[in-house]
Design an enzyme around this catalytic site. Structure first.
Site, PDB file in Angstrom:
ATOM      1  N   LEU A 169       0.122   6.105  -8.659  1.00  0.00           N
ATOM      2  CA  LEU A 169       1.085   5.485  -7.737  1.00  0.00           C
ATOM      3  C   LEU A 169       1.572   4.366  -8.609  1.00  0.00           C
ATOM      4  O   LEU A 169       2.771   4.112  -8.792  1.00  0.00           O
ATOM      5  CB  LEU A 169       0.495   5.035  -6.449  1.00  0.00           C
ATOM      6  CG  LEU A 169       0.301   6.235  -5.693  1.00  0.00           C
ATOM      7  CD1 LEU A 169      -0.786   5.909  -4.526  1.00  0.00           C
ATOM      8  CD2 LEU A 169       1.738   6.705  -5.032  1.00  0.00           C
ATOM      9  N   ASP A 203      -3.645  -3.154 -15.617  1.00  0.00           N
ATOM     10  CA  ASP A 203      -4.862  -2.070 -15.597  1.00  0.00           C
ATOM     11  C   ASP A 203      -6.134  -2.495 -16.097  1.00  0.00           C
ATOM     12  O   ASP A 203      -5.987  -2.621 -17.283  1.00  0.00           O
ATOM     13  CB  ASP A 203      -4.344  -0.748 -15.689  1.00  0.00           C
ATOM     14  CG  ASP A 203      -5.141   0.226 -14.827  1.00  0.00           C
ATOM     15  OD1 ASP A 203      -4.546   0.967 -13.869  1.00  0.00           O
ATOM     16  OD2 ASP A 203      -6.290   0.502 -15.073  1.00  0.00           O
ATOM     17  N   ASN A 254      -1.750  -2.718  -5.812  1.00  0.00           N
ATOM     18  CA  ASN A 254      -2.162  -1.404  -5.730  1.00  0.00           C
ATOM     19  C   ASN A 254      -3.389  -0.857  -6.489  1.00  0.00           C
ATOM     20  O   ASN A 254      -3.892   0.267  -6.141  1.00  0.00           O
ATOM     21  CB  ASN A 254      -0.970  -0.640  -6.557  1.00  0.00           C
ATOM     22  CG  ASN A 254      -1.190   0.783  -6.879  1.00  0.00           C
ATOM     23  OD1 ASN A 254      -1.117   1.743  -5.980  1.00  0.00           O
ATOM     24  ND2 ASN A 254      -1.739   1.089  -8.130  1.00  0.00           N
ATOM     25  N   TYR A 264     -14.286   1.611   1.878  1.00  0.00           N
ATOM     26  CA  TYR A 264     -12.916   1.770   1.652  1.00  0.00           C
ATOM     27  C   TYR A 264     -12.016   1.499   2.721  1.00  0.00           C
ATOM     28  O   TYR A 264     -11.193   0.912   2.693  1.00  0.00           O
ATOM     29  CB  TYR A 264     -12.617   3.244   1.186  1.00  0.00           C
ATOM     30  CG  TYR A 264     -11.142   3.536   0.593  1.00  0.00           C
ATOM     31  CD1 TYR A 264     -10.606   2.946  -0.431  1.00  0.00           C
ATOM     32  CD2 TYR A 264     -10.506   4.481   1.365  1.00  0.00           C
ATOM     33  CE1 TYR A 264      -9.447   3.446  -1.064  1.00  0.00           C
ATOM     34  CE2 TYR A 264      -9.302   4.941   0.910  1.00  0.00           C
ATOM     35  CZ  TYR A 264      -8.879   4.214  -0.344  1.00  0.00           C
ATOM     36  OH  TYR A 264      -7.361   4.624  -0.884  1.00  0.00           O
ATOM     37  N   ALA A 305     -11.958  -1.859   3.809  1.00  0.00           N
ATOM     38  CA  ALA A 305     -10.987  -2.932   2.614  1.00  0.00           C
ATOM     39  C   ALA A 305      -9.627  -2.544   3.134  1.00  0.00           C
ATOM     40  O   ALA A 305      -8.864  -3.599   2.826  1.00  0.00           O
ATOM     41  CB  ALA A 305     -11.422  -2.553   1.395  1.00  0.00           C
ATOM     42  N   LYS A 306      -9.124  -1.317   3.011  1.00  0.00           N
ATOM     43  CA  LYS A 306      -7.946  -1.179   3.381  1.00  0.00           C
ATOM     44  C   LYS A 306      -7.377  -1.366   4.444  1.00  0.00           C
ATOM     45  O   LYS A 306      -6.121  -1.755   4.639  1.00  0.00           O
ATOM     46  CB  LYS A 306      -7.809   0.565   3.134  1.00  0.00           C
ATOM     47  CG  LYS A 306      -7.751   1.105   1.868  1.00  0.00           C
ATOM     48  CD  LYS A 306      -7.145   0.377   0.949  1.00  0.00           C
ATOM     49  CE  LYS A 306      -6.851   1.128  -0.344  1.00  0.00           C
ATOM     50  NZ  LYS A 306      -6.059   0.210  -1.391  1.00  0.00           N
ATOM     51  N   SER A 349      -3.447  12.271  -7.422  1.00  0.00           N
ATOM     52  CA  SER A 349      -3.835  11.189  -8.677  1.00  0.00           C
ATOM     53  C   SER A 349      -5.504  11.493  -8.715  1.00  0.00           C
ATOM     54  O   SER A 349      -5.979  12.309  -8.042  1.00  0.00           O
ATOM     55  CB  SER A 349      -4.013   9.578  -8.091  1.00  0.00           C
ATOM     56  OG  SER A 349      -4.918   9.470  -7.193  1.00  0.00           O
TER      57      SER A 349
HETATM   58  P1  NAI Z   1      -5.666   5.878  -9.503  1.00  0.00           P
HETATM   59  O1  NAI Z   1      -7.065   5.891  -9.872  1.00  0.00           O
HETATM   60  O2  NAI Z   1      -4.756   6.720 -10.294  1.00  0.00           O
HETATM   61  O3  NAI Z   1      -4.931   4.440  -9.902  1.00  0.00           O
HETATM   62  C1  NAI Z   1      -5.586   3.215  -9.875  1.00  0.00           C
HETATM   63  C2  NAI Z   1      -5.441   2.434 -10.867  1.00  0.00           C
HETATM   64  O4  NAI Z   1      -6.070   1.009 -10.589  1.00  0.00           O
HETATM   65  C3  NAI Z   1      -6.486   2.784 -12.137  1.00  0.00           C
HETATM   66  O5  NAI Z   1      -5.474   3.167 -12.964  1.00  0.00           O
HETATM   67  C4  NAI Z   1      -7.410   1.888 -12.233  1.00  0.00           C
HETATM   68  O6  NAI Z   1      -7.499   1.615 -13.713  1.00  0.00           O
HETATM   69  C5  NAI Z   1      -6.938   0.766 -11.765  1.00  0.00           C
HETATM   70  N1  NAI Z   1      -7.889  -0.330 -11.190  1.00  0.00           N
HETATM   71  C6  NAI Z   1      -9.204   0.012 -10.418  1.00  0.00           C
HETATM   72  N2  NAI Z   1      -9.722  -1.112 -10.345  1.00  0.00           N
HETATM   73  C7  NAI Z   1      -9.074  -2.094 -10.997  1.00  0.00           C
HETATM   74  C8  NAI Z   1      -9.546  -3.617 -11.081  1.00  0.00           C
HETATM   75  N3  NAI Z   1     -10.491  -4.066 -10.667  1.00  0.00           N
HETATM   76  N4  NAI Z   1      -8.378  -4.458 -11.636  1.00  0.00           N
HETATM   77  C9  NAI Z   1      -7.175  -3.727 -12.050  1.00  0.00           C
HETATM   78  N5  NAI Z   1      -7.060  -2.322 -12.200  1.00  0.00           N
HETATM   79  C10 NAI Z   1      -7.836  -1.741 -11.372  1.00  0.00           C
HETATM   80  O7  NAI Z   1      -5.233   5.969  -8.126  1.00  0.00           O
HETATM   81  P2  NAI Z   1      -4.029   5.982  -7.021  1.00  0.00           P
HETATM   82  O8  NAI Z   1      -4.238   7.228  -6.181  1.00  0.00           O
HETATM   83  O9  NAI Z   1      -2.846   5.830  -7.766  1.00  0.00           O
HETATM   84  O10 NAI Z   1      -4.455   4.754  -5.908  1.00  0.00           O
HETATM   85  C11 NAI Z   1      -3.435   3.592  -6.192  1.00  0.00           C
HETATM   86  C12 NAI Z   1      -3.600   2.748  -4.792  1.00  0.00           C
HETATM   87  O11 NAI Z   1      -3.318   3.657  -3.695  1.00  0.00           O
HETATM   88  C13 NAI Z   1      -5.094   2.475  -4.556  1.00  0.00           C
HETATM   89  O12 NAI Z   1      -5.114   1.419  -3.795  1.00  0.00           O
HETATM   90  C14 NAI Z   1      -5.687   3.565  -3.683  1.00  0.00           C
HETATM   91  O13 NAI Z   1      -6.743   3.241  -3.017  1.00  0.00           O
HETATM   92  C15 NAI Z   1      -4.228   3.742  -2.658  1.00  0.00           C
HETATM   93  N6  NAI Z   1      -4.411   4.914  -2.058  1.00  0.00           N
HETATM   94  C16 NAI Z   1      -4.125   6.187  -2.656  1.00  0.00           C
HETATM   95  C17 NAI Z   1      -3.916   7.332  -2.053  1.00  0.00           C
HETATM   96  C18 NAI Z   1      -3.551   8.810  -2.469  1.00  0.00           C
HETATM   97  O14 NAI Z   1      -3.418   9.561  -1.807  1.00  0.00           O
HETATM   98  N7  NAI Z   1      -3.752   8.623  -3.921  1.00  0.00           N
HETATM   99  C19 NAI Z   1      -4.055   7.388  -0.484  1.00  0.00           C
HETATM  100  C20 NAI Z   1      -4.543   6.074   0.023  1.00  0.00           C
HETATM  101  C21 NAI Z   1      -4.489   5.026  -0.624  1.00  0.00           C
END
Ligand code: NAI
Length: 302
Positions: free
Chosen positions: A22, A41, A104, A169, A172-173, A203
């Protein structure tokens, strides 16, 4: 100049966790519309483990630059105060200000409550909730000075509605909602607007929990339009919660049911009175939205 209705020319955006999923979609769309973007990232594993890597952020920066946009990478950990400070510093050094922060970055360590060890609890709370604090705080100071800011917090349906095995999770969310409610109030007179998005997208976080045919319809790009609008200078909302995925958008809000008065000024009601009135107390008929704690107190005193 870009030829879009919602332009971000002259705006500086920080997107955390923008190396994939995202965050990448948000960063690309904002850059396409003229924003200068800090692509943060850490490059760790899905559960936050590992040394981290500069590759995911660098790759997205290259993509943005390849399309004629402006971006710089940042590899800090959002969960640390130094990391948060350095992310704003990166924006200030590269572009002179920060107008937009999209919190994010995220990880998962799914376990049912009894199996969740303290370090698994802390790791998830730290990246999501502490991360939102660590990143938003230094940026908020700059936004206040500039009297302009747009902050996005990322929640999840798992937190808003519950999901087995995601106590850390979900907590936190949903902590984002409290943070948002306060930032919306504290930012109001500075034109800083804070909103929360609960996305649903394909993702690495969802690749093993949803079937491929569903994931195909849930590209992160379907969520980005809402986030882009909320980050724009046309956004009038602040303190709002939205669900977004596969082109569908709907608002969520904590609402209050009608006040049920039991006892009176001289008599405190009993637990039995409460039990006898649970149907009325549980009712959400004519539910009301309250926009701050004062309104909630007034409802209780009414
Ligand atoms: P993703 O795993 O593809 O992307 C998350 C990114 O955050 C990764 O590239 C990771 O390296 C980076 N990251 C993790 N910890 C970090 C840190 N401490 N400092 C800096 N960067 C860090 O996951 P996605 O799905 O794109 O998730 C994005 C956000 O959306 C997250 O907060 C997730 O919890 C939330 N989310 C996603 C959903 C989904 O359906 N994909 C559903 C609900 C929430």
């Amino acid at each position: 100049m870009t030829d879009f209705g919602l332009t971000f020319e002259g705006r500086v955006a920080v997107v955390t966790g923008a190396g994939a999923g995202l965050g990448r979609a948000y960063a690309l769309e904002l850059a396409k519309r003229g924003a200068k973007v800090v692509v943060n990232d850490l490059g760790g594993a899905r559960d936050g483990s590992g040394e981290g890597s500069s590759l995911p952020a660098d790759k997205v920066v290259d993509e943005i630059k390849g399309a004629g946009g402006e971006a710089v990478p940042n590899y800090d950990n959002v969960a640390t105060a130094d990391g948060g400070e350095n992310i704003t510093k990166t924006a200030l050094e590269a572009f002179g200000k920060v107008d937009i922060v999209i919190n994010n970055a995220g990880i998962l360590r799914d376990k049912s409550l009894v199996k969740t060890e303290p370090e698994e609890w802390d790791a998830v709370i730290n990246v999501h909730l502490r991360g939102a604090y660590c990143v938003s705080r230094p940026a908020f100071k700059v936004m206040r000075e500039n009297k302009y800011g747009r902050i996005i917090l990322t929640a999840s349906a798992a937190g808003l509605y519950g999901n087995f095995g995601q106590a850390n999770y979900a907590a936190a969310k949903t902590g984002m909602l409290g943070l948002m409610n306060v930032l919306a109030l504290e930012g109001a007179k500075y034109n800083i607007k804070t909103n929360t998005v609960a996305p649903g997208a394909a993702s690495r976080l969802t690749e093993d929990v949803m079937p491929p045919e569903i994931l195909e319809k849930m590209k992160p790009e379907y969520v980005a339009p809402l986030v882009v609008y909320l980050c724009s200078d046309k956004c009038e909302e602040s303190g709002f919660i939205y669900n977004a995925g596969s082109g569908n958008f709907f608002r969520a809000h904590i609402v209050n049911g009608p006040v049920v008065k039991l006892g009176d000024d001289k008599t405190i009601c009993t637990a039995e009175d409460v039990m006898a009135n649970m149907d009325r107390i549980n009712s959400l008929e004519n539910a009301k939205l309250l926009s701050n704690v004062q309104e909630a107190v007034m409802a209780l005193l009414s």
